[in-house]
Scaffold this motif. Structure first.
Motif, PDB file in Angstrom:
ATOM      1  N   GLU A 163      33.281 -39.708 -71.906  1.00 57.19           N
ATOM      2  CA  GLU A 163      32.762 -38.474 -71.336  1.00 57.19           C
ATOM      3  C   GLU A 163      33.492 -38.168 -70.034  1.00 57.19           C
ATOM      4  OE1 GLU A 163      28.879 -39.771 -68.968  1.00 57.19           O
ATOM      5  OE2 GLU A 163      28.850 -40.444 -71.078  1.00 57.19           O
ATOM      6  N   TYR A 164      33.229 -36.969 -69.500  1.00 59.72           N
ATOM      7  CA  TYR A 164      33.828 -36.575 -68.228  1.00 59.72           C
ATOM      8  C   TYR A 164      33.039 -37.203 -67.083  1.00 59.72           C
ATOM      9  CZ  TYR A 164      36.844 -33.140 -70.482  1.00 59.72           C
ATOM     10  OH  TYR A 164      37.812 -32.541 -71.241  1.00 59.72           O
ATOM     11  N   ALA A 165      33.754 -37.802 -66.134  1.00 56.73           N
ATOM     12  CA  ALA A 165      33.154 -38.401 -64.951  1.00 56.73           C
ATOM     13  C   ALA A 165      33.837 -37.838 -63.716  1.00 56.73           C
ATOM     14  CB  ALA A 165      33.279 -39.921 -64.986  1.00 56.73           C
ATOM     15  N   SER A 166      33.054 -37.620 -62.660  1.00 57.62           N
ATOM     16  CA  SER A 166      33.579 -36.974 -61.456  1.00 57.62           C
ATOM     17  C   SER A 166      34.288 -37.935 -60.515  1.00 57.62           C
ATOM     18  CB  SER A 166      32.442 -36.276 -60.700  1.00 57.62           C
ATOM     19  OG  SER A 166      31.440 -37.207 -60.342  1.00 57.62           O
ATOM     20  N   SER A 167      34.333 -39.218 -60.837  1.00 53.59           N
ATOM     21  CA  SER A 167      35.052 -40.202 -60.039  1.00 53.59           C
ATOM     22  C   SER A 167      35.638 -41.253 -60.974  1.00 53.59           C
ATOM     23  CB  SER A 167      34.131 -40.846 -58.994  1.00 53.59           C
ATOM     24  OG  SER A 167      33.040 -41.493 -59.622  1.00 53.59           O
ATOM     25  N   TYR A 168      36.521 -42.074 -60.435  1.00 51.52           N
ATOM     26  CA  TYR A 168      37.201 -43.064 -61.260  1.00 51.52           C
ATOM     27  C   TYR A 168      36.230 -44.147 -61.700  1.00 51.52           C
ATOM     28  CZ  TYR A 168      40.187 -47.031 -62.435  1.00 51.52           C
ATOM     29  OH  TYR A 168      40.767 -48.104 -63.066  1.00 51.52           O
ATOM     30  N   VAL A 169      36.269 -44.479 -62.996  1.00 49.12           N
ATOM     31  CA  VAL A 169      35.469 -45.550 -63.566  1.00 49.12           C
ATOM     32  C   VAL A 169      36.396 -46.717 -63.858  1.00 49.12           C
ATOM     33  CG1 VAL A 169      33.942 -46.243 -65.441  1.00 49.12           C
ATOM     34  CG2 VAL A 169      33.843 -43.899 -64.571  1.00 49.12           C
ATOM     35  N   ALA A 189      33.494 -16.149 -49.718  1.00 55.29           N
ATOM     36  CA  ALA A 189      33.163 -16.798 -48.450  1.00 55.29           C
ATOM     37  C   ALA A 189      33.438 -18.283 -48.485  1.00 55.29           C
ATOM     38  CB  ALA A 189      31.695 -16.551 -48.109  1.00 55.29           C
ATOM     39  N   GLY A 190      33.485 -18.865 -49.661  1.00 54.52           N
ATOM     40  CA  GLY A 190      33.751 -20.289 -49.810  1.00 54.52           C
ATOM     41  C   GLY A 190      34.039 -20.610 -51.260  1.00 54.52           C
ATOM     42  N   LEU A 191      34.583 -21.789 -51.497  1.00 55.51           N
ATOM     43  CA  LEU A 191      34.932 -22.209 -52.854  1.00 55.51           C
ATOM     44  C   LEU A 191      34.662 -23.703 -52.985  1.00 55.51           C
ATOM     45  CD1 LEU A 191      36.213 -21.424 -55.607  1.00 55.51           C
ATOM     46  CD2 LEU A 191      38.430 -22.105 -54.634  1.00 55.51           C
ATOM     47  N   ARG A 192      33.880 -24.049 -53.997  1.00 58.65           N
ATOM     48  CA  ARG A 192      33.616 -25.452 -54.308  1.00 58.65           C
ATOM     49  C   ARG A 192      34.294 -25.799 -55.630  1.00 58.65           C
ATOM     50  NH1 ARG A 192      29.161 -27.918 -56.989  1.00 58.65           N
ATOM     51  NH2 ARG A 192      28.085 -25.897 -56.959  1.00 58.65           N
ATOM     52  N   VAL A 193      35.091 -26.839 -55.618  1.00 57.05           N
ATOM     53  CA  VAL A 193      35.860 -27.257 -56.791  1.00 57.05           C
ATOM     54  C   VAL A 193      35.342 -28.608 -57.259  1.00 57.05           C
ATOM     55  CG1 VAL A 193      38.145 -27.720 -57.726  1.00 57.05           C
ATOM     56  CG2 VAL A 193      37.872 -26.040 -55.887  1.00 57.05           C
ATOM     57  N   GLU A 194      34.900 -28.682 -58.493  1.00 58.09           N
ATOM     58  CA  GLU A 194      34.435 -29.931 -59.088  1.00 58.09           C
ATOM     59  C   GLU A 194      35.440 -30.383 -60.138  1.00 58.09           C
ATOM     60  OE1 GLU A 194      30.492 -29.643 -60.572  1.00 58.09           O
ATOM     61  OE2 GLU A 194      29.569 -29.477 -58.563  1.00 58.09           O
ATOM     62  N   VAL A 195      35.990 -31.573 -59.933  1.00 56.13           N
ATOM     63  CA  VAL A 195      37.014 -32.128 -60.808  1.00 56.13           C
ATOM     64  C   VAL A 195      36.443 -33.350 -61.511  1.00 56.13           C
ATOM     65  CG1 VAL A 195      39.381 -32.951 -60.970  1.00 56.13           C
ATOM     66  CG2 VAL A 195      38.747 -31.364 -59.145  1.00 56.13           C
ATOM     67  N   SER A 196      36.698 -33.480 -62.790  1.00 53.72           N
ATOM     68  CA  SER A 196      36.248 -34.647 -63.546  1.00 53.72           C
ATOM     69  C   SER A 196      37.333 -35.051 -64.537  1.00 53.72           C
ATOM     70  CB  SER A 196      34.933 -34.361 -64.276  1.00 53.72           C
ATOM     71  OG  SER A 196      35.059 -33.226 -65.109  1.00 53.72           O
ATOM     72  N   MET A 197      37.298 -36.321 -64.923  1.00 51.67           N
ATOM     73  CA  MET A 197      38.301 -36.864 -65.845  1.00 51.67           C
ATOM     74  C   MET A 197      37.601 -37.503 -67.037  1.00 51.67           C
ATOM     75  SD  MET A 197      41.518 -39.440 -65.069  1.00 51.67           S
ATOM     76  CE  MET A 197      40.520 -40.821 -64.558  1.00 51.67           C
ATOM     77  N   PHE A 198      38.185 -37.334 -68.218  1.00 53.36           N
ATOM     78  CA  PHE A 198      37.642 -37.898 -69.445  1.00 53.36           C
ATOM     79  C   PHE A 198      37.892 -39.403 -69.427  1.00 53.36           C
ATOM     80  CE2 PHE A 198      37.442 -38.427 -74.140  1.00 53.36           C
ATOM     81  CZ  PHE A 198      36.203 -37.848 -74.345  1.00 53.36           C
ATOM     82  N   GLN A 199      36.793 -40.187 -69.412  1.00 54.64           N
ATOM     83  CA  GLN A 199      36.909 -41.637 -69.282  1.00 54.64           C
ATOM     84  C   GLN A 199      35.888 -42.335 -70.174  1.00 54.64           C
ATOM     85  OE1 GLN A 199      37.568 -42.892 -64.948  1.00 54.64           O
ATOM     86  NE2 GLN A 199      36.587 -40.895 -64.713  1.00 54.64           N
ATOM     87  N   PRO A 246      41.564 -34.376 -55.765  1.00 48.82           N
ATOM     88  CA  PRO A 246      40.232 -34.659 -55.200  1.00 48.82           C
ATOM     89  C   PRO A 246      39.180 -34.657 -56.302  1.00 48.82           C
ATOM     90  CG  PRO A 246      40.807 -32.375 -54.814  1.00 48.82           C
ATOM     91  CD  PRO A 246      42.005 -32.996 -55.486  1.00 48.82           C
ATOM     92  N   SER A 247      38.134 -35.453 -56.118  1.00 47.28           N
ATOM     93  CA  SER A 247      37.037 -35.419 -57.085  1.00 47.28           C
ATOM     94  C   SER A 247      36.175 -34.176 -56.862  1.00 47.28           C
ATOM     95  CB  SER A 247      36.182 -36.682 -56.960  1.00 47.28           C
ATOM     96  OG  SER A 247      35.710 -36.825 -55.637  1.00 47.28           O
ATOM     97  N   THR A 248      35.965 -33.823 -55.611  1.00 44.36           N
ATOM     98  CA  THR A 248      35.245 -32.603 -55.255  1.00 44.36           C
ATOM     99  C   THR A 248      35.827 -32.069 -53.955  1.00 44.36           C
ATOM    100  OG1 THR A 248      33.188 -33.354 -56.282  1.00 44.36           O
ATOM    101  CG2 THR A 248      33.015 -31.584 -54.679  1.00 44.36           C
ATOM    102  N   ALA A 249      36.060 -30.779 -53.898  1.00 43.65           N
ATOM    103  CA  ALA A 249      36.590 -30.151 -52.689  1.00 43.65           C
ATOM    104  C   ALA A 249      35.799 -28.888 -52.398  1.00 43.65           C
ATOM    105  CB  ALA A 249      38.072 -29.820 -52.857  1.00 43.65           C
ATOM    106  N   THR A 250      35.403 -28.723 -51.142  1.00 46.23           N
ATOM    107  CA  THR A 250      34.675 -27.540 -50.715  1.00 46.23           C
ATOM    108  C   THR A 250      35.369 -26.942 -49.504  1.00 46.23           C
ATOM    109  OG1 THR A 250      32.583 -28.483 -51.491  1.00 46.23           O
ATOM    110  CG2 THR A 250      32.452 -26.627 -49.969  1.00 46.23           C
TER     111      THR A 250
END
Length: 449
Positions: A178-184, A136-146, A210-214
């Motif tokens: 560590e992994y962060a969900s937005s640019y540091v 019914a839906g999909l939430r995508v969480e993206v993070s980058m090692f920083q 995207p950092s997060t997509a729903t």
């Protein structure tokens, strides 16, 4: 300038102040002390400004929030009670048309829930990492090692021999990868030798990632009923899922997907490099969901409660995971309404309390001008005024809340308002008959009966 005890120490520490002086606190820490006392005249001016300009606004805000919150509470209770009386429970095993408030618990139908370009926001997800998914839906969480900087700041206030106060501010800087969900942005790190700790600057967040997509399916059916958009977006997306297909440069590790395509440098000896990307997918559970809403033509939308005295435009609608019966669901709705009401009551009361304290706060600042005992006397007056400000704040809060309840629900609000007024009247009466200490009655010894 910043200070550091030893180059390359893992947890560099520094502090800030108007006049800088360094004192070694161990092998790898420094502290800077600010010995400038704040201006007493400046503090008095700020206190008067808050008392004259800010405090009245805070009182108005507190009174308005109190009245609005009580009115909203009564209207919400009215809508929930009306909904409980009007709701019709529907079974999934048979198709039924209610044309009114309906309650049913059914599974989400999987048919037609394949991720396609028709899903809102699917184009952004497809350009980043095309996937095949059903739900019914999909939430995508993206993070980058920083490299991440953390600052632990604490402030100490000290009283000097002359009664003035000085402030010591200490900042401890620590770094970790560590992994962060937005640019540091590592160029804005404030700590000393931050680049020595991180090794290099953080890479820019990849363009188009995207950092997060729903995303949600445009059409979702629960049993035989189609959900409106607002109900579809109520479906919780909290279950980790694995798409049936994903781009080749993403490697699956448990329920996570990793890619080294965006790294600044390749991994060495299994150590992650800055820029490593990680993605997790969350979808809906396939357990039955309980839906409460207005049913018309097999379509579900929010139900609008009948207008009542000073209450109009209130609606009722809910979608929750699991099969809940009528009593449990409506009890939960009442409890949630009560939690929000009490939270806003606390906020409104604190606004009033802080406002009345701000009205008399200049008295404590004036006491600070006295030599030797000014600091201690100021603290004592502030404490006394803070306690005293609670009384008018409580009175205003109870009167406004009581008036709203008297107007909207007299049987509940009447006793509450009567008790409040009785307490205020009793306090005023006791104060009026209390004779000043050491004084004699005016008519004593005048020879008149």
């Amino acid at each position: 300038s910043r200070f550091n005890s030893e180059p390359g120490t893992p947890f560099p520490t520094a502090a800030i102040g108007a006049h800088r002086s360094c004192a070694m606190l161990g092998s790898n820490q420094l502290r800077e002390v600010s010995s400038d006392a704040p201006s007493k005249c400046g503090a008095l001016a700020n206190s008067i400004f808050c008392s004259v300009c800010i405090a009245p606004l805070m009182i108005l805000m507190g009174l308005y929030l109190t009245g609005w919150n009580e009115k909203h509470t009564v209207c919400s209770m009215h809508a929930i009670d009306d909904g409980y009386a009007a709701v019709s429970e529907v079974e999934c095993s048979r198709s039924a048309t209610v044309n009114g408030l309906a309650l049913f618990a059914c599974p989400i139908e999987k048919e037609g829930l394949q991720l396609t370009d028709s899903w809102t926001g699917a184009d952004q997800l497809a350009s980043f990492m095309p996937v095949k998914y059903e739900g019914a839906g999909l939430r995508v969480e993206v993070s980058m090692f920083q490299c991440v900087e953390r600052v632990n700041q604490r402030t100490e206030t000290r009283t000097n021999n002359d009664g003035s106060k000085s402030t010591v501010t200490i900042e401890d800087y620590t770094y970790s990868k560590e992994y962060a969900s937005s640019y540091v942005d590592s160029t804005k790190f404030r700590g000393p030798n931050s680049m020595q700790q991180c090794g290099t600057s953080n890479p820019q967040w990849p363009v188009g990632v995207p950092s997060t997509a729903t995303v949600y399916a445009p059409v979702v059916k629960v049993g035989e009923y189609s959900l409106s958009k607002e109900y579809i977006e109520m479906i919780p997306l909290a279950t980790p899922v694995a798409p049936t297909k994903i781009a080749s440069h993403w490697k699956k590790v448990g329920m996570e997907y990793h890619s080294s395509q965006y790294e600044m440098n390749q991994q060495k000896h299994g150590v992650l490099a800055l820029g490593e990307m990680k993605v997790m997918f969350y979808g809906n559970s396939w357990d039955p969901v309980t839906v409460l809403g207005h049913e018309k033509g097999k379509s579900i939308s929010k139900w609008h409660a009948p207008a009542a005295w000073l209450c109009s435009g209130f609606s009722l609608g809910s979608l929750r995971t699991g099969a809940l019966d009528k009593k449990v669901l409506f009890k939960t709705l009442h409890e949630e309404n009560a939690v929000m009401t009490n939270l806003l009551r606390v906020v409104a009361f604190c606004l009033l309390w802080g406002a009345f304290f701000s009205l008399v706060a200049p008295l404590g600042v004036l006491a600070d001008f006295m030599p030797f005992i000014g600091g201690c006397l100021s603290d004592m007056i502030d404490c006394a005024m803070c306690c005293a400000a609670c009384a008018p704040a409580t009175a205003c809060f109870c009167v406004i809340a009581g008036v709203v309840w008297v107007v909207m629900r007299p049987l509940i609000g009447g006793p509450m308002l009567f008790i409040t007024i009785a307490i205020i009247g009793f306090m005023g009466y006791m104060r009026s008959i209390r004779a000043p200490a050491g004084s004699e009655p005016l008519n004593k010894g005048n020879g008149q009966e």
